[in-house]
Design a protein around this motif. Structure first.
Motif, short mmCIF file in Angstrom:
data_model
loop_
_atom_site.label_atom_id
_atom_site.label_comp_id
_atom_site.label_asym_id
_atom_site.label_seq_id
_atom_site.Cartn_x
_atom_site.Cartn_y
_atom_site.Cartn_z
N UNK A 37 0.80 -1.26 -0.06
CA UNK A 37 -0.05 0.01 0.07
C UNK A 37 0.90 1.06 0.20
N UNK A 38 0.15 2.37 -0.39
CA UNK A 38 1.26 3.44 -0.48
C UNK A 38 1.60 3.97 0.97
N UNK A 39 0.89 3.47 2.05
CA UNK A 39 1.12 3.61 3.51
C UNK A 39 2.40 3.09 3.64
N UNK A 40 2.71 1.95 3.23
CA UNK A 40 3.94 1.36 3.29
C UNK A 40 5.06 2.00 2.76
N UNK A 41 4.92 2.57 1.55
CA UNK A 41 5.71 3.50 1.07
C UNK A 41 6.22 4.80 1.68
N UNK A 42 5.17 5.46 2.40
CA UNK A 42 5.31 6.56 3.14
C UNK A 42 6.11 6.00 4.48
N UNK A 43 5.82 4.95 5.10
CA UNK A 43 6.43 4.59 6.27
C UNK A 43 8.17 4.61 5.86
N UNK A 44 8.48 4.07 4.77
CA UNK A 44 9.85 3.82 4.25
C UNK A 44 10.23 5.43 4.30
#
Lengths: 316, 316
Positions: A37-44
Motif C-alpha cells: 500500500x502507499x502507506x508502506x511506502x510512506x513509512x519508508x
C-alpha cells in the motif's frame, strides 16, 4: 521466518526474523498473499516512525491460536485495540488511543511468512472469494468507510479525484450509492478499467472542476486538496482519503466562505468489503499489477514505488 | 453623503459619495450604528478585491423604499441574492453564486450615512433591543450559524479557540446548547467578561489541548488551525470560523488519521440572533470598546486594527 524488516534506515529481507507467538486471544496466520500500500511506502520515508515488519493488507490461514479458528482462511482488521476505552466501547476500536496497528504502529505486519492478529480482528473469507480478491479487503474496507461516515444520496453528484488503487476502489463503492460518480485521474490505462464497468471517467488534463455535491480526495498528492476544494459546491462535502504526511501551503478560507464540510476518512470495518467481494459488486483483480514471491520482496517494494503503479502483491 | 470609501489603495472619508437609491424592492436606510469587523480590516489588506463603501454590520431606519418598511428600525442580512438559483430556492441565498455582499462584494456598505439593502433582507428590531445591541445582529448570526450546521448535544465538550469578538459570541451561543463550553484566549481582560457569565475560560499560555468533541476555531490567525486539530478528539468536529485569507503551511494527515470532520462556517440568518438579543440570552454590549462618530471613521478603523481590540462602532 522470512520477513521484510524496516529498521528505520534500511528495508531488508530477514531470513531469520522471530516468528510471532499465538495465545488464547491471538491467532498466528500463515500469510498467503499480502498487498503493498502507499502507506508502506510512506513509512519508508519516515511516516509514523515505525520499525519492524511492514504490511497491513493480507489473507492467510490460521495455524495456531484459538482452536475454533485454526485451519480457517481469514483476513484481519489492522487496528489492535484495547477493548476497554470509550472508543472501543462505541465500536470505534480503530480510534482506540492505546491501539497498535499491523505493520504501522507497534505491531509487526504481513510482509512475512507469518503474522499474529488478535482473534477478534479476524474474519473468515467466503469460499467464493479468491486469495487475490481477499487481499483487497483492507483497502476496500477503507473505501466503504466513506459511506459509514456520510450519507450519499442517489441524486448526489460524486467526484473521485485520483486514479490510484484507493481512488479506483472508492469510485466503485460510491457507485453502489449514486449513479452519478465521476473519477478523474492522470492515467488513461487505469481509468479504462472503470470505463469498461460503465463509469464516467475524465483525464485531469481535459477536465474542469465542476460543482460536485461530494468530492473524494484520493490523489495521495499535496496538490489534490486544492483541486478538491475547487471542485466541491458550496455546502458540499469533501472526503479526505489521502494521508499526505508532509505539510504544504494551503488557504482554508474557501472552506469557510463556501461552508464546505471536510471529512477525514481512514480505515473501515471488514464485513461490507467482504460482502461486496463475495457479490462481485466491486471488481478488484484488474488492479493487480504483479505478484512477487516474498523472496523478491525488495524488488516488489521498489516496483510498488514506481509512479502510477497499481497493486503489487507478495506471495509468502 | 458622507462615507468611508476604499479605492483599493486608500481608505478615505468622502464627504460627497453618491447616496444610493431605493426602489420597489430595495430600501434606503439611514444608518444609526455600524460595527467594524475583522473582515473589513482584511479587505484593507486586499481580501476580496473589494472597492467602495466598507461595512456590513449595521442598524438603521428605513427612510425610502417599500412603503410598509419606511420609518422602521431594521437590520439587514448581508448577502444580496438572485432569488432564482438552486441555492436561493433552498433558502441558501447566502451561497447564491450571483450574490452581492454588503461592503464585501459588489455592494456598498454601512460605513456611511445611508445604505441600500434589498427589502427581503431586512428584519425589524424589537423595541427592547438597543441600537448598541442590534448592531451585533450580523456577527451574532454568524455565531448561531454553527448550530444550524452541526448538532451540539448537551453532553458535548465544546472548546472555542480565540477570545476575539467572534469567539466571545460563539462561546455564548454554544453555551445555550451545552453547559460544557470552554473558551481559550490570550487576553485575560476579555475572558473575564465570560467568566462573570459563569463560563469556563482558560489562558492559552496555561492550557493544554484537551480531546474536545467540538472545537470552534475563531482565532483569526494562521496558527489557530493547528491548535484546533490538536484539541479535537478522534471523530470529533472542528468548526472553522476564521477567514484567514493567507496560505500557510499545514499537514492534513491528522484529520484523516483521526477522522475529524471540519465544518466551514460563515454567515447566518438573523432571526435566532435577534431573538437571543431580545431575550438577553447572549450579552453583547460589554464587547463594545469605543463608539466613534462617522466623521472620525479613519481613526475608528485604525483603533479597530489594534491587536486585541474589541468592537469599535461608528455612529452616523
Amino acid at each position: 521466518m522470512r520477513a521484510l524488516n524496516w529498521n528505520g534506515k534500511e528495508l531488508s529481507l530477514d531470513p531469520a526474523y522471530p516468528t510471532p507467538a499465538a495465545d488464547k486471544s491471538t491467532a498466528l496466520l500463515r500469510v498467503r498473499l499480502a498487498g503493498i500500500c502507499s502507506t508502506d511506502l510512506q513509512i519508508l520515508r519516515g511516516y509514523m516512525e515505525f520499525r519492524g515488519v511492514l504490511g497491513h493488507e493480507m489473507v492467510g490461514d490460521v495455524v495456531e491460536g484459538p482452536r475454533e479458528l485454526v485451519g480457517k482462511r481469514m483476513v484481519g482488521e489492522i487496528n489492535f485495540a484495547c477493548g476497554r476505552c470509550s472508543f472501543c466501547s462505541r465500536g470505534l476500536g480503530r480510534h482506540c488511543p492505546e491501539r497498535r496497528v499491523m505493520g504501522i504502529l507497534g505491531a509487526d505486519g504481513s510482509f512475512a511468512e507469518y503474522v499474529a492478529v488478535p482473534s477478534e480482528n479476524l474474519h473468515p473469507v467466503p469460499d467464493s472469494v479468491s486469495d487475490e480478491e481477499a487481499v483487497f479487503t483492507e483497502p476496500l474496507a477503507a473505501a466503504f468507510e466513506i459511506v459509514g461516515q456520510i450519507e450519499i444520496e442517489a441524486a448526489d453528484d460524486v467526484l473521485v479525484l485520483g486514479d490510484g488503487k484507493l481512488g479506483l476502489l472508492c469510485a466503485q463503492v460510491l457507485r453502489l450509492f449514486s449513479p452519478h460518480v465521476t473519477i478523474v485521474g492522470k492515467h488513461e490505462h487505469k481509468l479504462k478499467f472503470l470505463k469498461r464497468l460503465g463509469m464516467r471517467t475524465a483525464l485531469l488534463s481535459d477536465w474542469k472542476p465542476p460543482q460536485a455535491d461530494v468530492v473524494v480526495e484520493a490523489t495521495g498528492s499535496t496538490s489534490g486538496f486544492k483541486t478538491a476544494v475547487e471542485a466541491v459546491r458550496p455546502r458540499g462535502t469533501l472526503v479526505l482519503k489521502s494521508t499526505v504526511a508532509e505539510s504544504h501551503s494551503l488557504s482554508l478560507a474557501p472552506l469557510v466562505i463556501n461552508e464546505v464540510t471536510v471529512v477525514g476518512s481512514r480505515c473501515g470495518v471488514f464485513p461490507p468489503a467482504l460482502e461486496a467481494l463475495a457479490q462481485r459488486s466491486v471488481i478488484v483483480t484488474p488492479l493487480i499489477e504483479k505478484v512477487y514471491p516474498l523472496a523478491d520482496g525488495l524488488e516488489a517494494v521498489a516496483h510498488a514505488g514506481r509512479p502510477g503503479a497499481l497493486k503489487v502483491l507478495l506471495r509468502s
